[in-house]
Design a protein around this motif. Structure first.
Motif, PDB file in Angstrom:
ATOM      1  N   LEU A 482      -9.763 -45.502  17.508  1.00 25.68           N
ATOM      2  CA  LEU A 482      -8.598 -44.658  17.696  1.00 25.68           C
ATOM      3  C   LEU A 482      -7.614 -44.777  16.540  1.00 25.68           C
ATOM      4  O   LEU A 482      -7.361 -45.871  16.021  1.00 25.68           O
ATOM      5  N   GLY A 483      -7.054 -43.639  16.163  1.00 19.10           N
ATOM      6  CA  GLY A 483      -6.012 -43.637  15.155  1.00 19.10           C
ATOM      7  C   GLY A 483      -4.660 -43.926  15.766  1.00 19.10           C
ATOM      8  O   GLY A 483      -4.491 -43.913  16.990  1.00 19.10           O
ATOM      9  N   LYS A 484      -3.688 -44.164  14.932  1.00 14.87           N
ATOM     10  CA  LYS A 484      -2.342 -44.484  15.395  1.00 14.87           C
ATOM     11  C   LYS A 484      -1.441 -43.266  15.262  1.00 14.87           C
ATOM     12  O   LYS A 484      -1.416 -42.608  14.225  1.00 14.87           O
ATOM     13  N   LEU A 485      -0.693 -42.976  16.313  1.00 18.37           N
ATOM     14  CA  LEU A 485       0.241 -41.856  16.294  1.00 18.37           C
ATOM     15  C   LEU A 485       1.536 -42.281  15.611  1.00 18.37           C
ATOM     16  O   LEU A 485       2.120 -43.304  15.946  1.00 18.37           O
ATOM     17  N   GLU A 486       1.978 -41.479  14.642  1.00 17.21           N
ATOM     18  CA  GLU A 486       3.219 -41.742  13.935  1.00 17.21           C
ATOM     19  C   GLU A 486       4.186 -40.584  14.171  1.00 17.21           C
ATOM     20  O   GLU A 486       3.770 -39.435  14.312  1.00 17.21           O
ATOM     21  N   GLY A 500       8.342 -34.292  14.314  1.00 21.15           N
ATOM     22  CA  GLY A 500       6.912 -34.078  14.471  1.00 21.15           C
ATOM     23  C   GLY A 500       6.178 -35.366  14.752  1.00 21.15           C
ATOM     24  O   GLY A 500       6.747 -36.462  14.700  1.00 21.15           O
ATOM     25  N   SER A 501       4.903 -35.228  15.083  1.00 18.58           N
ATOM     26  CA  SER A 501       4.019 -36.384  15.250  1.00 18.58           C
ATOM     27  C   SER A 501       2.784 -36.164  14.393  1.00 18.58           C
ATOM     28  O   SER A 501       2.371 -35.023  14.160  1.00 18.58           O
ATOM     29  N   MET A 502       2.193 -37.245  13.942  1.00 19.74           N
ATOM     30  CA  MET A 502       1.021 -37.178  13.079  1.00 19.74           C
ATOM     31  C   MET A 502       0.003 -38.215  13.526  1.00 19.74           C
ATOM     32  O   MET A 502       0.319 -39.403  13.648  1.00 19.74           O
ATOM     33  N   LEU A 503      -1.208 -37.762  13.774  1.00 24.14           N
ATOM     34  CA  LEU A 503      -2.310 -38.639  14.153  1.00 24.14           C
ATOM     35  C   LEU A 503      -3.311 -38.660  13.007  1.00 24.14           C
ATOM     36  O   LEU A 503      -3.918 -37.634  12.686  1.00 24.14           O
ATOM     37  N   LYS A 504      -3.454 -39.813  12.388  1.00 21.11           N
ATOM     38  CA  LYS A 504      -4.378 -39.973  11.270  1.00 21.11           C
ATOM     39  C   LYS A 504      -5.659 -40.654  11.749  1.00 21.11           C
ATOM     40  O   LYS A 504      -5.646 -41.386  12.742  1.00 21.11           O
ATOM     41  N   PRO A 505      -6.772 -40.452  11.031  1.00 22.66           N
ATOM     42  CA  PRO A 505      -7.996 -41.175  11.380  1.00 22.66           C
ATOM     43  C   PRO A 505      -7.781 -42.684  11.316  1.00 22.66           C
ATOM     44  O   PRO A 505      -6.954 -43.180  10.531  1.00 22.66           O
ATOM     45  N   ALA A 506      -8.533 -43.412  12.109  1.00 21.39           N
ATOM     46  CA  ALA A 506      -8.397 -44.869  12.129  1.00 21.39           C
ATOM     47  C   ALA A 506      -8.710 -45.475  10.765  1.00 21.39           C
ATOM     48  O   ALA A 506      -8.134 -46.490  10.383  1.00 21.39           O
ATOM     49  N   ASN A 507      -9.614 -44.848  10.040  1.00 21.29           N
ATOM     50  CA  ASN A 507      -9.992 -45.350   8.714  1.00 21.29           C
ATOM     51  C   ASN A 507      -9.289 -44.577   7.607  1.00 21.29           C
ATOM     52  O   ASN A 507      -9.851 -44.367   6.520  1.00 21.29           O
ATOM     53  N   PHE A 508      -8.076 -44.143   7.874  1.00 25.13           N
ATOM     54  CA  PHE A 508      -7.321 -43.312   6.936  1.00 25.13           C
ATOM     55  C   PHE A 508      -7.246 -43.949   5.549  1.00 25.13           C
ATOM     56  O   PHE A 508      -6.941 -45.135   5.398  1.00 25.13           O
ATOM     57  N   ASP A 509      -7.509 -43.127   4.531  1.00 22.28           N
ATOM     58  CA  ASP A 509      -7.445 -43.552   3.134  1.00 22.28           C
ATOM     59  C   ASP A 509      -6.424 -42.668   2.425  1.00 22.28           C
ATOM     60  O   ASP A 509      -6.655 -41.461   2.270  1.00 22.28           O
ATOM     61  N   PRO A 510      -5.290 -43.202   2.004  1.00 20.42           N
ATOM     62  CA  PRO A 510      -4.245 -42.373   1.387  1.00 20.42           C
ATOM     63  C   PRO A 510      -4.675 -41.723   0.081  1.00 20.42           C
ATOM     64  O   PRO A 510      -3.987 -40.821  -0.418  1.00 20.42           O
ATOM     65  N   ASN A 511      -5.784 -42.158  -0.469  1.00 19.15           N
ATOM     66  CA  ASN A 511      -6.269 -41.583  -1.722  1.00 19.15           C
ATOM     67  C   ASN A 511      -7.208 -40.396  -1.503  1.00 19.15           C
ATOM     68  O   ASN A 511      -7.650 -39.781  -2.476  1.00 19.15           O
ATOM     69  N   LEU A 543      -6.376 -36.987  23.626  1.00 19.76           N
ATOM     70  CA  LEU A 543      -7.669 -37.647  23.467  1.00 19.76           C
ATOM     71  C   LEU A 543      -8.618 -36.777  22.647  1.00 19.76           C
ATOM     72  O   LEU A 543      -9.373 -37.274  21.815  1.00 19.76           O
ATOM     73  N   TRP A 544      -8.588 -35.462  22.862  1.00 21.12           N
ATOM     74  CA  TRP A 544      -9.398 -34.560  22.047  1.00 21.12           C
ATOM     75  C   TRP A 544      -8.958 -34.629  20.587  1.00 21.12           C
ATOM     76  O   TRP A 544      -9.790 -34.614  19.669  1.00 21.12           O
ATOM     77  N   HIS A 545      -7.668 -34.739  20.354  1.00 21.35           N
ATOM     78  CA  HIS A 545      -7.178 -34.890  18.987  1.00 21.35           C
ATOM     79  C   HIS A 545      -7.700 -36.184  18.363  1.00 21.35           C
ATOM     80  O   HIS A 545      -8.003 -36.233  17.160  1.00 21.35           O
ATOM     81  N   TYR A 553     -10.110 -35.460  10.604  1.00 21.13           N
ATOM     82  CA  TYR A 553      -8.970 -34.546  10.604  1.00 21.13           C
ATOM     83  C   TYR A 553      -7.680 -35.306  10.897  1.00 21.13           C
ATOM     84  O   TYR A 553      -7.672 -36.280  11.662  1.00 21.13           O
ATOM     85  N   ILE A 554      -6.600 -34.842  10.284  1.00 21.38           N
ATOM     86  CA  ILE A 554      -5.257 -35.258  10.695  1.00 21.38           C
ATOM     87  C   ILE A 554      -4.747 -34.212  11.674  1.00 21.38           C
ATOM     88  O   ILE A 554      -4.906 -33.012  11.453  1.00 21.38           O
ATOM     89  N   VAL A 555      -4.154 -34.662  12.772  1.00 21.39           N
ATOM     90  CA  VAL A 555      -3.628 -33.741  13.774  1.00 21.39           C
ATOM     91  C   VAL A 555      -2.107 -33.910  13.834  1.00 21.39           C
ATOM     92  O   VAL A 555      -1.602 -35.030  13.963  1.00 21.39           O
ATOM     93  N   VAL A 556      -1.396 -32.798  13.732  1.00 18.30           N
ATOM     94  CA  VAL A 556       0.065 -32.809  13.638  1.00 18.30           C
ATOM     95  C   VAL A 556       0.649 -31.850  14.667  1.00 18.30           C
ATOM     96  O   VAL A 556       0.094 -30.778  14.919  1.00 18.30           O
TER      97      VAL A 556
END
Length: 740
Positions: A482-486, A500-511, A543-545, A553-556
């Motif tokens: 699971l990713g973390k909601l910010e 807003g809210s942003m859900l990034k992948p758990a293995n998010f890579d800023p690059n 949960l679908w997000h 995908y990033i979900v916002v």
């Protein structure tokens, strides 16, 4: 139109190791799993535990609940069962061997009798009918309330001697001593006259279905009558038979005729019914009635059709004479809620208003003269949760800490002594207070934390007993990727700050560069950005997000102008022009996201349901260059097709404001559609009619635009039942994966 997903009990969160119990394995010690659609929609993998059937008992020290058919009493301070009040095996009718499979219950005032019901059938969003039974605890006798067919809203009189209910558009009263049933009204006719329950539009938009109310002394029964004979009918076909059947019901679209509503009071002993004087204007609303604490005095709220003037009337129940004691007006609209409370001394009442720009509490005398404003500040109360009149203390929830949060406070009637009772200074709290305000049940959640249910002390908010902390769910969540909601905040080019809210992948890579899927609702007073377990959205959607985040995908989600919890100016800025500012803000959000170094601005999509489906259609036309793909579920596409109460509240009537209806209808911009577009609707949608999608498709065909459509036979606005949701979300997932 505040659409909610119905019948769902899935709770989830983005659990971090710090929030997991000690027994939960750490991420480095196990292989994380990926979420499947079956986990969400068929297996119940993320189903949370709660306290089922919780009801406070007369003594606030105890509560009751149904447990495998037994009605059990629990001690609030321990949460433990102390006795079985009614065993399932006792719920048998005379001459039968099998107990009645009860689905719900309510006690009378002295808790010696109980109304049980079974075989409940939903009608619309809040209405239903069921088979009711009266149970006598002393004799252990179970008796059908009526033999005339299923009943709706069966309710004990305060003295417990009678039960009122509705059947076939008429109001009845049963004397429990004799079990004799008497009709209060006899003129009820389907699609013409309704007594004791609401018409479709009141139920949907004023949010109540039961339309009768016992007086405190049990002598009188106040009730609504709806004359909907002049309201136009809407016709839906029900598919399945050789020849489809017609389903017709009264649905007032914007600008069309509404029901003519009257209020009457029936004297149960005398058998006399008196009509209350609600004024000469038939084209108005009566969104609430409640009994005051003064004998024979009924409080009636009257709202003009444009909904910018709300009046509180006090009615003499014996004569029907009324007088206006308070007027609350606004240049846009006045919202209706359940905050009006009358004090037992019969001298004062509490009321909430946005008249200073934020919803706050006010104390008035019975002549409508202001005594004092109790709460004040650039924040708003969201509910009155309890009132301890002996101590003169009001308990309320508010956004004082943040528009994203809900905290419980107490304040006295002098407007002093304000104290926050919510123990944690973040997250969201939903409160169920005991009648004596000694204790309250608190449902707490925050982004990253599953719901915790606890009993707390009404004096200081301290925990008395944690009834459910969802340890099992926390352990389950720890096993998934699971990713973390910010939470984010940014300013638009117009200088408007949006949350807003942003859900990034758990293995998010800023690059890396990621595609973004935006989720939108955006309707007046709504929120999809909150510090709760689902981040402000339906938990199954969240949960679908998460499933999409696993796919890269990033979900916002962003709350545009017009949404709630930020004061009247922000909320009402969209008045008379729905869709304009909201679409600008969602476009600005996409532009902002496109500036982030880890976002692929050529791969931004958007989806929404109901009002969000409308916003999605506008985004794909008026902001066509910003979005690559979109999914609209059950969208309004022309506000002329939607109901009178909701639409006119925010747009006036189409006769007065035609531009407000047409200038931001997606149908007007079909030729601007560019990206990949999926349209979903249920043919049995009684709320946002399938007609909306028909008109939208017709416009797209005329504009020679490509689209995909998915319709669900006989499904209503929620599009659910059986495998329906699993099927729907599989199609939506495939559409996202192929087109974004």
């Amino acid at each position: 139109m505040n659409f909610r997903f119905l019948g769902l009990a899935f709770f989830l969160t983005t659990a971090s190791p710090a929030l997991l119990p000690a027994s939960a394995p750490m991420a480095v010690a196990q292989q994380k799993q990926n979420i499947t659609l079956e986990d969400i929609w068929s297996k119940g993998t993320f189903q949370a535990r709660t306290v089922p059937g919780f009801n406070w008992m007369r003594d606030g020290r105890y509560y009751s609940s149904l447990d495998n058919g037994d009605l059990v009493q629990h001690d609030v301070t321990s949460g433990k069962a102390v006795q079985t009040l009614v065993a399932a095996q006792d719920l048998k009718l005379a001459g039968t061997t099998q107990p009645v499979p009860v689905e719900g219950y309510v006690f009378n005032s002295d808790e010696k009798k109980i109304l049980f019901w079974t075989a409940e059938e939903p009608i619309y969003r809040r209405s239903s009918r069921a088979t009711y039974f009266v149970y006598d605890r002393a004799s252990k006798q179970l008796t059908p309330l009526s033999a005339g067919g299923k009943q709706s809203y069966a309710t004990f009189s305060p003295d417990g001697k009678r039960v009122a209910f509705v059947r076939d558009n008429n109001l009845f009263v049963t004397d429990l001593a004799t079990m004799q049933e008497k009709a209060v009204t006899t003129d009820g006719v389907q699609n013409k006259i309704i007594n004791g329950s609401t018409d479709w539009v009141y139920e949907e938009e004023f949010e109540f279905a039961q339309a009768f109310f016992w007086s405190p002394d049990s002598r009188q029964l106040a009730f609504y009558t709806f004359d909907e004979s002049q309201v136009p009918e809407y016709n839906m076909q029900v598919w399945g038979e050789l020849y489809p059947q017609d389903y017709r019901y009264k649905y007032p679209k914007a600008g069309e005729k509404n029901s003519v509503v009257s209020i009457s009071v029936h004297d149960v002993t005398a058998g006399r019914t008196t009509k209350m004087d609600v004024g000469p204007e038939p084209d108005q609303y009566i969104p609430r009635i409640i009994w005051t604490e003064t004998p024979n005095l009924l409080s009636i709220r009257r709202l003009n059709r444009l909904q910018n003037k709300l009046e509180i009337l006090h009615a003499d129940a014996n004569s029907g004479k009324t007088q206006v004691v308070l007027t609350d007006a606004d240049k846009a609209y006045v919202e209706v809620n359940d905050d009006l409370r009358y004090l037992a001394d019969g001298k004062q009442f509490l009321f909430s208003s946005e008249k200073d720009g934020y919803r706050h509490l006010y104390l008035y005398n019975m002549q409508g003269q202001l005594v004092r404003q109790l709460t004040k500040g650039n924040w708003e109360i969201t509910s009155i949760d309890g009132f301890d009149e002996d101590k003169g203390i009001v308990y309320y929830s508010s956004t004082e800490a943040s528009p994203l949060q809900r905290q419980l406070y107490r304040i006295n009637l002098k407007g002093s002594g304000k104290t926050r009772l919510s123990e944690v200074a973040h997250g969201n709290n939903t409160v169920n207070m005991s009648p004596d305000c000694r204790y309250f049940l608190n449902y707490f959640s925050a982004a990253g934390e599953p719901t915790t249910v606890s009993v707390r002390n009404g004096k200081d908010g301290k925990v008395v007993k944690v009834l459910e902390d969802n340890t099992k769910l926390r352990q389950t969540l720890s096993q998934y990727n699971l990713g973390k909601l910010e939470f984010i905040s940014f300013k638009t080019s117009e200088g408007v700050t949006l949350n807003g809210s942003m859900l990034k992948p758990a293995n998010f890579d800023p690059n890396k560069k990621y595609p973004v899927l935006m989720y939108v609702y955006g309707g007046p007073g709504s929120q999809t950005v909150k510090d709760d377990v689902g981040g402000g959205i339906a938990l199954t959607n969240y949960l679908w997000h998460q499933l999409l985040a696993e796919q890269g995908y990033i979900v916002v989600s962003v709350d545009n102008r017009g949404t709630g919890a930020r004061g009247a100016e922000f909320k009402k800025s969209t008045y008379a022009n729905l869709g304009k500012l909201e679409t600008i803000d969602q476009g600005e959000s996409a532009k902002y996201l496109g500036t982030l170094p880890y976002v692929d601005k050529a791969r931004i999509g958007i989806w929404g349901w109901s009002f969000g489906g409308y916003m999605t259609a506008l985004a794909m036309t008026k902001n066509a260059d910003l979005f690559k793909m979109a999914i609209s579920v059950a969208p309004v596409t022309n506000w002329r097709y939607y109901d009178s109460v909701y639409t006119e509240r925010f747009l006036k009537t189409p006769q007065e404001n035609p531009g407000g209806y047409d200038d931001n209808s997606p149908v007007q911009f079909a030729q601007q559609l560019k990206g990949r577009y999926l349209l979903v609707h249920g043919t049995g949608d009684d709320n946002v009619h399938f007609q909306n999608s028909i008109a939208w498709v017709d416009a797209l065909v005329k504009a020679n635009k490509d689209y995909q459509t998915l319709y669900y036979p006989n499904r209503n606005h929620g599009i659910y039942g059986g495998n329906t949701r699993l099927h729907l979300y599989r199609q939506m997932t495939d559409f996202v994966l192929k087109n974004l």
